[in-house]
Enzyme design. Sequence first.
Site, PDB file in Angstrom:
ATOM      1  N   ASP A  19      -9.122   0.517   1.944  1.00  0.00           N
ATOM      2  CA  ASP A  19      -9.098   0.924   0.546  1.00  0.00           C
ATOM      3  C   ASP A  19     -10.388   0.530  -0.164  1.00  0.00           C
ATOM      4  OD1 ASP A  19      -6.650   1.996   0.886  1.00  0.00           O
ATOM      5  OD2 ASP A  19      -5.546   0.550  -0.317  1.00  0.00           O
TER       6      ASP A  19
ATOM      7  N   THR B 220      -3.139   5.382  -4.003  1.00  0.00           N
ATOM      8  CA  THR B 220      -2.020   6.085  -3.348  1.00  0.00           C
ATOM      9  C   THR B 220      -0.690   5.785  -4.018  1.00  0.00           C
ATOM     10  OG1 THR B 220      -1.932   4.259  -1.752  1.00  0.00           O
ATOM     11  CG2 THR B 220      -3.147   6.224  -1.097  1.00  0.00           C
ATOM     12  N   THR B 221      -0.546   4.600  -4.600  1.00  0.00           N
ATOM     13  CA  THR B 221       0.682   4.287  -5.340  1.00  0.00           C
ATOM     14  C   THR B 221       0.646   4.952  -6.711  1.00  0.00           C
ATOM     15  OG1 THR B 221       0.781   2.145  -4.211  1.00  0.00           O
ATOM     16  CG2 THR B 221       2.173   2.424  -6.146  1.00  0.00           C
TER      17      THR B 221
ATOM     18  N   ASP C 259       0.845  -1.189   0.000  1.00  0.00           N
ATOM     19  CA  ASP C 259       0.000   0.000   0.000  1.00  0.00           C
ATOM     20  C   ASP C 259       0.884   1.245   0.000  1.00  0.00           C
ATOM     21  OD1 ASP C 259      -2.594   1.387   0.342  1.00  0.00           O
ATOM     22  OD2 ASP C 259      -1.731   1.964   2.261  1.00  0.00           O
TER      23      ASP C 259
END
Length: 515
Positions: free
Chosen positions: A393, A91-92, A58
Amino acid sequence: MYGSINITNNSDMTQSDVRQMNILAAKAVADVTRTSLGPKGMDKMISDGKGGVIITNDGATILKEMAVAHPTAKMIVELSKAQDVEAGDGTTSVVVICGSLLTVCKSLLDKNIHCQQISESFAEAALKSEEILKEMSIPIDLNDKNMLIQNAITSLNSKIVSQNSSLLAPIAVDVILKITNINKDVNVDLNNIRIVKKLGGTIEDSEIVDGLIFTSNKISKKAHGIRNLSQAKIGLIQFCLSLPKTDIDNTVIVKDYNSMDRLLREERMIIAKMIKKIASTGCNLLLIQKSILRDAVNDLALDFLAKSKIMVIKDIDREDIEFISKTCNCSPVASLDYFTADKLGYAESVVTENVGYGEIVKITGVQSNNTISVLLRASNSLMLDEAERSLHDALSVLPGGAAPEMELSQKLYQWANTLTGSKQICVKAFSDALELIPYTLAENAGLPPLNIVTELRNKHAEGHKHYGINIRTGTITNMIDENVIQPLLVTSTAIKLATETVMMILKIDDTVICR
């Protein structure tokens, strides 16, 4: 991996050198997370100074745990946090997009294009991207539960717990639908969802509880207290059931047994009066907030509570008070003087169960319709922590569009041909930067990235806007037919936030160190 990146700056650098150093620092952070992108992304083992270990892919967690020293690198960490807050997922992706945009910025600066021109062009490209994304998105009926589950599965497929996505995705959707009015609500307040972790068992044993869950470390087992209740009247207190302390440190010296007996007798009388006042309201389940100054409840109080047939759950965290109050419809009370029957909540059943390594208490049959709890279980603490992050998520995924980066790249390139001058060059560079996402997805899956990206580009040039990379088969297929659907909110937020961060970095021409 030890999360530490330290890039220093020199006071005698030119403006160009400062920008290059800032870009280098930001790209160093982005490159760390790039290999974690997608369903086949690699995991990172993060070891902290205290010997703790986290295994995750994550992006927000990786960056949060890293010890980043350079101010610009810290901006990338904040970028990932902002994406997590705004969209919950991606988020990545947002960090990879930002790193790719900074790479093309470096080449544009080398061509002597001014940073202000680059910033303005990127801002226009981001606005155009939002239009393109809305055009290619597919509206989703919130009553279509299967489509919502596919959204959640897409989010979970890139996690360590991807093999359990068929279980966690329905849990995420059921939880959201339980606390949301789909005809009225626009956003979901995740504070109305409480995730409780319990070691022991497997992820398949996870469940939704319409009420509250407390783990064994909060259950009072002293004085053979009550373990189960029906028709519970719940009191939530924020004061201590123990002897009051003086404002300043004092030492009491007891010289004889008579004085000791009198001291103990006074203590019993004070505690007994407190318990009698609580029992007089009809309360039979007492939730006690944790105290940082002294014990919130002592053994003598627990003994009196057991004799009064009052079940006790202690050490309630301050951040859980609002959730408990909403769920049980009870009011937190800060003083014994205000503890009255109208402050009590209600639950039909309170049951203590043996689960995994220890026990849990389930409080069900509550009157609230806008809160819910999830009990997550796993065989080890590392998997348990990752399951919690992954479920967060999935909870944040909202209905949206499809896999869009290549379509954006194509449409922006076509739009750039209608522009002139340096703006055309900058927008084309922006479109080229977006191709890093499909390139990285293919690379992390062990596929030939150049061949895959070329084939995908050709498909989108032919008008197949929903085609993407099928990681399972290693081919280019229609993502809608494969039920791989990516929320519009995640992609649009990632483009917007990444562009804003790049513009901010480009406008920095010096670093001033204050002592």
